[in-house]
Design a protein around this motif. Structure first.
Motif, PDB file in Angstrom:
ATOM      1  N   PRO A 249       0.840  -1.205   0.000  1.00 23.30           N
ATOM      2  CA  PRO A 249       0.000   0.000   0.000  1.00 23.30           C
ATOM      3  C   PRO A 249       0.875   1.256   0.000  1.00 23.30           C
ATOM      4  O   PRO A 249       1.863   1.313   0.727  1.00 23.30           O
ATOM      5  CB  PRO A 249      -0.793  -0.105   1.311  1.00 23.30           C
ATOM      6  N   CYS A 262      -2.346  -3.889  -7.416  1.00 21.49           N
ATOM      7  CA  CYS A 262      -1.997  -2.845  -6.453  1.00 21.49           C
ATOM      8  C   CYS A 262      -3.124  -2.749  -5.439  1.00 21.49           C
ATOM      9  O   CYS A 262      -4.278  -2.514  -5.807  1.00 21.49           O
ATOM     10  CB  CYS A 262      -1.810  -1.508  -7.156  1.00 21.49           C
ATOM     11  N   ASP A 264      -4.304  -0.655  -3.100  1.00 21.79           N
ATOM     12  CA  ASP A 264      -5.245   0.443  -2.901  1.00 21.79           C
ATOM     13  C   ASP A 264      -5.895   0.940  -4.200  1.00 21.79           C
ATOM     14  O   ASP A 264      -6.742   1.815  -4.180  1.00 21.79           O
ATOM     15  CB  ASP A 264      -4.566   1.615  -2.170  1.00 21.79           C
TER      16      ASP A 264
END
Ligand code: TXA
Ligand code: MG
Length: 324
Positions: A249, A262, A264
């Protein structure tokens, strides 16, 4: 001292003006197939001194002499059988040879940083070839960036780094290869790889019929390619984490092929090549390294295979990571 940097299109007129500027001791940035170079007349000590100053380059870091063809290279350097074979097979192209210098040729000692060897290259880019022919003298040309920064692969990169510090930019769009030339020294018994680059090592070894020596601390305690500083290319505000298999993150991502997930969903991503093509990744690498300077975060870098141009890409990424 600030000078006006003229930007000219690389047409017949522009090339003639650039050649005249070089002959008059000026500094001219021009395209090669690997990266844009910053040229100066190799026989003009004042011009070469100005070139070091414009880049902020340390004087112990020697320059590559660019010439029109192999015949002109023979006037500068002494070729052994390996060097002859490599020149015949790969010039013009992204290969630089480090060779013993001819003693009677008037290259300024500053260009070779006092060494008794000289780096020579015959570039393949048509604009570079036309310019070298028109200039009629060997042209030393490091990459056209401020010392320690990423090499320029497009005219805007040159202006970002050197506007107001050089006399002219010959503009001809983005380059084809995107990483600097491969450097091979043919100064002893066995040819040695000094810098992986735009010509894959495997092609060189196939032409030689044997493997290249790799410099190690056992064979030398001084740097053999003095410019190969560990922290070259280091981005100012980002930190690279190489061979990443996940993205934490808050991290950004340099992807190769299908991007890692990814967490977030808002991480900045630069994909070197969505299709996993190493030539495309090499073309995009320095644009990527310039972009991520503004990211202000740690950036996960997906693994890049070592084959083909992958070796040069990994070399540059390792240096970029070392300085952060
Ligand atoms: O693709 C390229 O090679 C580009 C384009 C413009 O031709 N040029 C380039 O130049 O990358 P530069 O100055 O950024 O890198 C030249 C490298 C440096 O690492 C320097 O130390 C090394 O070549 N070099 C030059 N002369 C040498 C010599 N006599 N012995 C060992 N290394 C040498
Ligand atoms: Mg450079």
């Amino acid at each position: 001292m600030r000078v006006e940097t003229r930007v000219l299109n690389a047409n017949t007129h522009g090339i003639a003006e650039a050649a005249a500027c070089l002959r008059a001791g000026g500094l001219v940035a021009f395209p090669t197939e690997t990266v844009y170079g910053l040229g100066a007349d190799a026989t003009n000590g004042d011009a070469v001194a100005r070139l070091y100053a414009a880049k902020g380059r340390p004087h112990f870091n020697p320059l590559i002499a660019h010439v029109e063809n192999a015949e002109a290279a023979h006037r500068l350097a002494i070729f052994n059988a390996d060097a002859e074979a490599l020149a015949a097979r790969f010039w013009p192209g992204p290969l630089t040879l480090v060779l013993p210098m001819q003693t009677d040729y008037p290259v300024t000692p500053l260009a070779a940083a006092g060494l008794d060897t000289i780096a020579v290259r015959v570039p393949a880019h048509q604009v570079a070839r036309d310019l070298l022919r028109a200039a009629g003298v060997p042209i030393v040309a490091p990459s056209a960036n401020r010392s320690g920064h990423v090499s320029p692969t497009a005219p805007t990169h040159v202006l970002d780094d050197l506007d107001g510090r050089i006399d002219m930019l010959l503009a001809a769009g983005a380059v084809e290869v995107g990483v600097e030339s491969t450097i091979v020294a043919c100064t002893g018994n066995a040819p040695m790889l000094l810098r992986p680059g735009g010509l894959p090592t495997a092609a060189i070894e196939a032409a030689l019929g044997r493997p290249l020596m790799q410099p190690t601390h056992a064979t030398t305690d001084a740097p053999i390619a003095p410019g190969q500083l560990a922290a070259h290319y280091a981005p100012a505000n980002a930190k690279l984490r190489l061979a990443a298999t996940s993205v934490a993150p808050g991290e950004g991502l340099i992807a190769f092929g299908t991007p890692l997930p990814c967490a977030d969903g808002v991480a900045p991503i630069y994909n070197l090549s969505p299709s996993g093509d190493l030539n495309e990744a090499a073309r995009n690498l320095f644009v990527c390294l310039r972009d991520i300077e503004h990211w202000h975060r740690t950036i996960a870098v997906m693994p890049i295979p070592e084959e083909g141009l992958g070796a040069a890409i990994n070399d540059r990424l390792t240096r970029a990571a070392a300085g952060t």
